[in-house]
Every structure is written in C-alpha cells, then in structure tokens.
Design an enzyme around this catalytic site. Structure first.
Site, PDB file in Angstrom:
ATOM      1  N   LYS A   1       8.184 -16.128  51.543  1.00 19.61           N
ATOM      2  CA  LYS A   1       8.826 -17.284  52.160  1.00 19.61           C
ATOM      3  C   LYS A   1       9.753 -16.940  53.327  1.00 19.61           C
ATOM      4  CE  LYS A   1       7.375 -20.936  49.764  1.00 19.61           C
ATOM      5  NZ  LYS A   1       6.802 -22.145  50.380  1.00 19.61           N
TER       6      LYS A   1
ATOM      7  N   SER B   1       2.120 -13.336  45.543  1.00 19.38           N
ATOM      8  CA  SER B   1       2.959 -14.034  46.517  1.00 19.38           C
ATOM      9  C   SER B   1       4.443 -13.996  46.219  1.00 19.38           C
ATOM     10  CB  SER B   1       2.493 -15.483  46.671  1.00 19.38           C
ATOM     11  OG  SER B   1       2.471 -16.142  45.417  1.00 19.38           O
TER      12      SER B   1
END
Length: 407
Positions: A53, A308
């Site tokens: 992110k 992720s």
C-alpha cells in the site's frame, strides 16, 4: 481507453525509487510440485509498512500540489492502506487523518498512529469509513486518498508488475488478492502494457477474492460495479463491498479471471506460507496462495503469486494457524464420554499415547446436566500427523467403545 498507461507506471516507479523496496521473489518448492511447474512468491509482505500500500499512497500524495498537502489528507482503511498513507504523509510533511473500522487489528492501529496519523473509528466496515472520510474531506478541505479508485494509486501499485517482469521474465500467470481491484488491475496494466511492446500476449492475470466478500463476481455478472453484503471473513484487508469505477473498468479490460476462495483455503495457505516459505502473511495477503490451492487449473506456469501483506495480529495468527492445522487434519478437538471411575482418564490418555497423538490440552468434566451420574466427559485438543492419522485415531477410539463428539 486505458486510464493507467505503462508510461504512468514507469513515472510512478521513478517517484518510488528511494521509497518502496524492490521486494524479493522466492521459489516455492511445495507449490511447484503441487501444480507441476515453477511457482514463485512475490514478497510484498516484506515491503515498508508490511504491504504494497505504501506504493500507491506515496505516489498519490507526492503528486498533490503544495496547497493540497498543506490542507492535509484523509483515508479510510482496515489497516494496510492506513499505514501506507500515514507513512507517505509523514515523509512528505503532510498531516494525515485515517478512518478505520471498529475492531481493526490493534497492531495496525498502533502502527498507523506510530507513523503520525490521527485515527478515528466511525463504524464497523471499511465502507462506513469511506463515507466518513468523504464527509471529513468536504468539511475540512482535506484530500481523500482513496485506497484503490484513483489513477495515481493504481499506478503506484502497478510498479509491482514491472518488478515481476524483471525478476521472472518468463512469467505466464500472476495471481493475487483482490479487494477493491486497484492492485491486480494495476499489475495487469503493467504486465500487459510491457509485454505488448515486446510482442508477447501470453501472460494471464488472476484475481482472488474471499468467498464471503466477493464483490467482483457479482459486479462482472451485472455488467457494472455492484454493492454486495459482506459476510465476516478473516481476510479483512480485502473485504470491500463494491469495486471502484476506475478499477472495475481496468479489471474488465485487463484481468483474465477472478476466483473465490474459502476461509479454510485461506487458513491453509497462511499455514503453508509460514511453515514452508517462512513468510508471515496476513489472511488477505495469502488469498493468492489459497487460489492456487483451490484453482490450480486456472494457471499456466511459471506462476508468480503475490503475498500482498504481512500485518497480522499475533492473536489472530494463533487462531488462523489452528484453523489451518484443523483443515489439514493435524489438529483435533474431541469430546469423549467415558465411565466416571478411577483410572478411566489415564487409560484414555494411554490409548492416545499408543496411537502417537500429542495431547495439547485436557478439560475433565464430571458433573453436568447432559451427563449421567456414572459418566464423565473429557474435552481434548490433540495434535496429529495429518488427515489419515486423524481418521485412524478416531476409528481406533470408537473401536475401544468411546463415544466421541468432534468439534
């Protein structure tokens, strides 16, 4: 028309040169053997703030004007985007306010505050947080840093695709988690944009959604972004009720398939990452591995699976690991009725020892309304060697006359 081009992604990479880590890619022998071809794990769980992110958040905030940054930024997130925005804002000298759902993992809340952001809890879901963040932006003049539905955010996440092609030029399938769609639509834009320049057309991009929070299949069936009711899922990081307008458009153009994965597959994927790849991954971050376990038919090797994120509460980690062990037949919770007489419990434990079972915990109950006067009940947590061993243990105990209730 593609709203995020390869040139946009390359420009984003320049911005991230001294910010984002070029995360490692490691080969998974167990997954490679399972599907009959090379499988590599792209370890964004080792990225700054513990997830991908930071890439999109930094690119978005860096491209704001000085006046916009002076007014501060606001975001909504279950945790990873929150940390990315908080760190990016602090690096760029910008005040950040982050709306997080009630019950967000405490380590993510603490990390977000540790990066300097103010944290507010407006409701139980990420969608509640998005509404509150938009209201805050309108009232205070802050810039909303959307977690996925903005070209700069998508371009930042898409830089992962450029790294994948450099680290594994022959990749044919990339699999990763999907929440709002910014990550995998961006990676698809990078992969397919670059390979088109070289004449290749053989890379497939597969998104993985938790079955309890699968907005994309419903939206693709409807032909437009569609809101769904989210059910509770351990993969809170991808529990998004509606795809973004931008990401839905990119997704339909560029992503080849989306599959759903069960809670059991997610927990087993997390266990596999920890035991075999030595990678700590959060449930949402393991969704790509879960997709490979459930849907190996959908991929062509070499496969790159994106890990992720790795921001998981240690308490949740212990629960999920136990869930994964149970799913793999290596952890049993058994209630066993036996005669309430001296030596009965010792005999039962002796039977288990002969069967090679490790007894982790025992609770012995002698008085309860559901028990006859001459009965006792034992609740046991058992460690076994796998599904076959578990079935053998259960069968042998029943042969010995024990009444079992499996939890």
């Amino acid at each position: 028309m593609t709203l995020v081009s390869v040139d946009d992604i390359r420009a984003a990479r320049v911005l991230l040169r001294d910010v984002a880590v070029n995360t490692p890619m490691i080969r998974s022998r167990v997954l490679s053997e399972a599907i009959g071809g090379p499988v590599l794990l792209k370890c964004e769980n080792l990225q700054r703030t513990g997830s991908f992110k930071i890439r999109g958040a930094y690119v978005r905030i860096a491209r704001l004007s000085e006046a916009e940054r002076a007014g501060g930024v606001v975001a909504a997130s279950a945790g990873n985007h929150a940390q990315g925005v908080a760190l990016a804002a602090s690096m760029l000298g910008c005040k950040a306010t982050v709306f997080m759902p009630e019950g967000a993992p405490l380590p993510k809340v603490a990390a977000t505050r540790g990066y300097g952001a103010d944290v507010v809890f407006p409701g139980p879901t990420v969608d509640d947080c998005l509404v509150a963040a938009r209201d805050y932006a309108e009232e205070r003049g802050a810039v909303l840093i959307h977690p996925f539905d903005h070209p700069d955010v998508v371009a930042g996440q898409a830089t992962i695709g450029l790294e994948i092609l450099e680290q594994e030029p022959g990749v044919r399938t990339v699999v990763g988690a999907v929440g709002g769609g910014g990550l995998m639509s961006g990676i698809a834009a990078a992969l397919k944009g670059v390979v088109k320049e070289t004449g290749r057309d053989d890379i497939k991009v597969v998104g993985a959604q938790a079955k309890r929070a699968a907005a994309f299949p419903a939206s693709l069936a409807a032909g437009r972004p569609t809101r769904i009711e989210i059910q509770p899922t351990m993969a809170d990081g991808i529990a998004v009720g509606r795809p973004g307008d931008l990401t839905y458009g990119l997704f339909t153009d560029l992503v080849d398939a989306v599959v759903t994965v069960t809670e059991e597959s997610i927990s087993q994927a997390l266990l596999l990452c920890l035991e075999r790849a030595k990678q700590v991954v959060e449930p949402a971050g393991a969704a790509g591995v879960a997709a490979l376990l459930e849907h190996s038919y959908a991929v062509r090797t070499p496969v790159v699976v994106l890990l992720s994120g790795g921001n998981i509460d240690p308490l949740l980690l212990s629960k999920v690991l136990r869930h994964g062990l149970a799913g793999a037949g290596r952890y049993l919770v058994v209630r066993c009725r036996l005669k309430d007489r001296p030596g009965a419990l010792v005999t039962l434990l002796g039977e288990l020892a002969e069967l090679g079972v490790n007894v982790l915990d025992v609770m012995h109950e002698r008085v309860a309304a559901r028990l006859h006067v001459e009965e006792a009940e034992v609740l046991m947590h058992l460690e076994t060697r796998g599904a076959d061993h578990s079935e053998d243990v259960i069968g042998r105990l029943r042969e010995k006359g024990y009444t079992l209730n499996l939890s």
